[in-house]
Scaffold this active site. Structure first.
Site, short mmCIF file in Angstrom:
data_model
loop_
_atom_site.label_atom_id
_atom_site.label_comp_id
_atom_site.label_asym_id
_atom_site.label_seq_id
_atom_site.Cartn_x
_atom_site.Cartn_y
_atom_site.Cartn_z
N THR A 13 -4.04 15.99 -23.52
CA THR A 13 -3.91 15.86 -24.97
C THR A 13 -3.07 17.02 -25.50
O THR A 13 -2.38 17.71 -24.73
CB THR A 13 -5.31 15.76 -25.63
OG1 THR A 13 -5.15 15.45 -27.01
CG2 THR A 13 -6.11 17.04 -25.50
N ASN A 14 -3.08 17.24 -26.81
CA ASN A 14 -2.26 18.31 -27.41
C ASN A 14 -3.03 18.93 -28.57
O ASN A 14 -4.15 18.53 -28.87
CB ASN A 14 -0.91 17.74 -27.86
CG ASN A 14 -1.09 16.59 -28.83
OD1 ASN A 14 -1.57 16.76 -29.94
ND2 ASN A 14 -0.75 15.38 -28.39
N HIS A 15 -2.40 19.91 -29.21
CA HIS A 15 -3.13 20.70 -30.22
C HIS A 15 -3.19 20.06 -31.61
O HIS A 15 -3.69 20.68 -32.54
CB HIS A 15 -2.48 22.08 -30.37
CG HIS A 15 -2.82 23.01 -29.25
ND1 HIS A 15 -4.11 23.33 -28.92
CD2 HIS A 15 -2.03 23.68 -28.38
CE1 HIS A 15 -4.11 24.16 -27.89
NE2 HIS A 15 -2.85 24.38 -27.54
N SER A 16 -2.65 18.87 -31.77
CA SER A 16 -2.64 18.29 -33.12
C SER A 16 -4.08 18.11 -33.64
O SER A 16 -4.95 17.59 -32.94
CB SER A 16 -1.96 16.92 -33.08
OG SER A 16 -2.15 16.27 -34.32
N ALA B 214 0.77 13.21 -33.19
CA ALA B 214 1.39 13.76 -31.99
C ALA B 214 1.03 12.80 -30.86
O ALA B 214 0.03 12.98 -30.17
CB ALA B 214 0.87 15.16 -31.73
#
Ligand code: CTP
Length: 403
Positions: A210-213, A277
């Protein structure tokens, strides 16, 4: 501009134990910029004093003694005519009955009768009283007259019973207030789809890429679109945020699920805002069972996901109602150059260029410093501001595009 600036809200408070929650509502509405004038009925003052409301609103709070005071012949008219909305929260069964029958024996009921603004009522009472045929008939009569009724929440009641009768949480009350205040906004009759949050691509049943969004900017845009009167569909990757009241929410975990949801929803939309994102890469294979340590360090092969905005661009001819597509460019270098390339390659009408290398802008924080690039070459650099403020400005620009 915030939906609450220059808005006057008349807050009627009646004699329910939930009256203490009305103080929180008055306080929060004041904090977001509304002018709140509270009117307390006599029974309300058994639970809470006018001083509480004066203290949190910074304005005088009114009671029935004002009805019989020197200003009496104009006060009820003046208060209700100046208001953009009359909210009665909590509203007892007794006040409800009076309103349904047009009785006017207190400053609050006189003001309600004199009001030409919308009326929102949040009933709060014991479960049996709420379910009683008399109360239900009164609610029906009020609904038929165009009054908005906010159903009470289920839960623990002051009587010790569990049932329907609780005043909803302040955030929910404020969400409904926003919907009414936004009714004639710049996006009335428009349908807006917002995709928000960071997608999750599963590796196995336990692990994800996943990502930091955080989803904050997308959720703020959904709220700002609702404030402008739009019908809003929020396609959300998993987040810890509470969706704004009034949004239709579609959950999408992966970029593929988000793509599928976006392609369905744009068929009926005027506007698409891709604030999500969405993953660019996902594991080529998702293990059915948990990957165990005994098997050694796994080699994870990735494959590209579809670019959602590019897929939308290909569909534009089939979706003539879709008048504006807005994207974001999250960049840590060459911000404007990269954003301008994405504006063009993804066929966008506006792109919000977002420098994620700054500590006060980008992921997870509440502020942003974005530059809007328009398809016609115009550029608008916004200063550092809250994500809600930048969302309000973006929604204004989108409404201008649709005009
Ligand atoms: N986006 C998309 N589909 C993806 C990835 C991103 O539609 N699979 C959208 C985002 O929602 C955003 C815009 O494309 O509105 C730009 O996203 P960004 O991550 O900045 O750029 P990418 O196109 O992913 O390119 P890169 O990561 O190489 O900068």
């Amino acid at each position: 501009m915030s939906i609450f600036s220059n808005k006057r809200i008349l807050l009627g408070v009646t004699g329910s134990i939930a009256a203490y929650k009305a103080a929180d509502l008055a306080s929060k509405l004041t904090q977001v910029g509304a002018q709140v004038d509270a009117i307390l009925t006599d029974p309300a003052q058994k639970f809470i004093t006018p001083l509480v409301f004066q203290s949190v609103t910074g304005r005088r709070a009114y009671t029935d003694s004002d009805l019989w005071g020197a200003e009496a012949h104009v006060l009820h008219i003046g208060l209700s005519h100046a208001a953009d909305l009359l909210v009665i929260a909590p509203c007892t069964a007794n006040t409800l009955a009076k309103l349904a029958h047009g009785q006017a024996d207190s400053l609050l009921t006189v003001s309600a009768l004199a009001a030409s603004c919308p009326l929102l009522i949040a009933p709060a009472m014991d479960g049996g009283m709420y379910d009683h045929a008399a109360t239900q008939a009164n609610l029906d009569a009020l609904k038929k007259r165009g009054v908005s009724i906010l159903e009470p929440a289920e839960g623990h009641l002051a009587s010790g019973l569990i049932g329907k009768g609780r005043l909803p949480e302040t955030s929910e009350l404020i969400g409904h207030i926003r919907l009414i205040l936004g009714r004639n906004g710049s996006l009335t009759q428009r349908s807006v789809v917002v995709a928000a949050g960071g997608t999750q691509e599963p590796l196995d049943p336990v692990r994800i890429l996943t990502n930091h969004s955080s989803g904050k900017q997308g959720y703020a845009l959904a709220q700002a679109a609702l404030d402008a009167g739009a019908r809003v569909t929020l396609i959300s990757a998993p987040t810890s945020l509470t969706p704004p009241v009034g949004a239709k929410v579609i959950h999408a975990q992966t970029a593929k699920q988000m793509l599928d949801a976006v392609l369905i929803e744009i068929a009926r939309a005027d506007v698409l805002i891709m604030a999500a994102a969405a993953a660019d890469f996902r594991p080529k294979d998702t293990a059915k069972d948990k990957i165990k340590k005994e098997g050694g360090i796994p080699q994870i092969e990735l494959e590209a996901t579809d670019d959602i905005l590019k897929a939308v661009a290909k569909k534009r001819l089939e979706t003539p109602a879709l008048r504006a597509v807005i994207g974001f460019a999250a960049e840590s270098q060459n911000l404007l150059e990269n954003a301008a390339n994405k504006l063009q390659s993804k066929g966008l009408d506006i792109i919000a260029a977002n420098d994620i290398s700054a500590s006060d802008a980008g992921f997870a924080v509440d502020t942003n410093r974005i530059t809007l690039l328009f398809a016609n070459g115009r550029k608008e650099a916004l200063p550092l501001m809250s994500k809600m403020e930048s969302a309000e400005i973006m929604i204004e620009r989108i409404a201008q595009l649709l005009e």
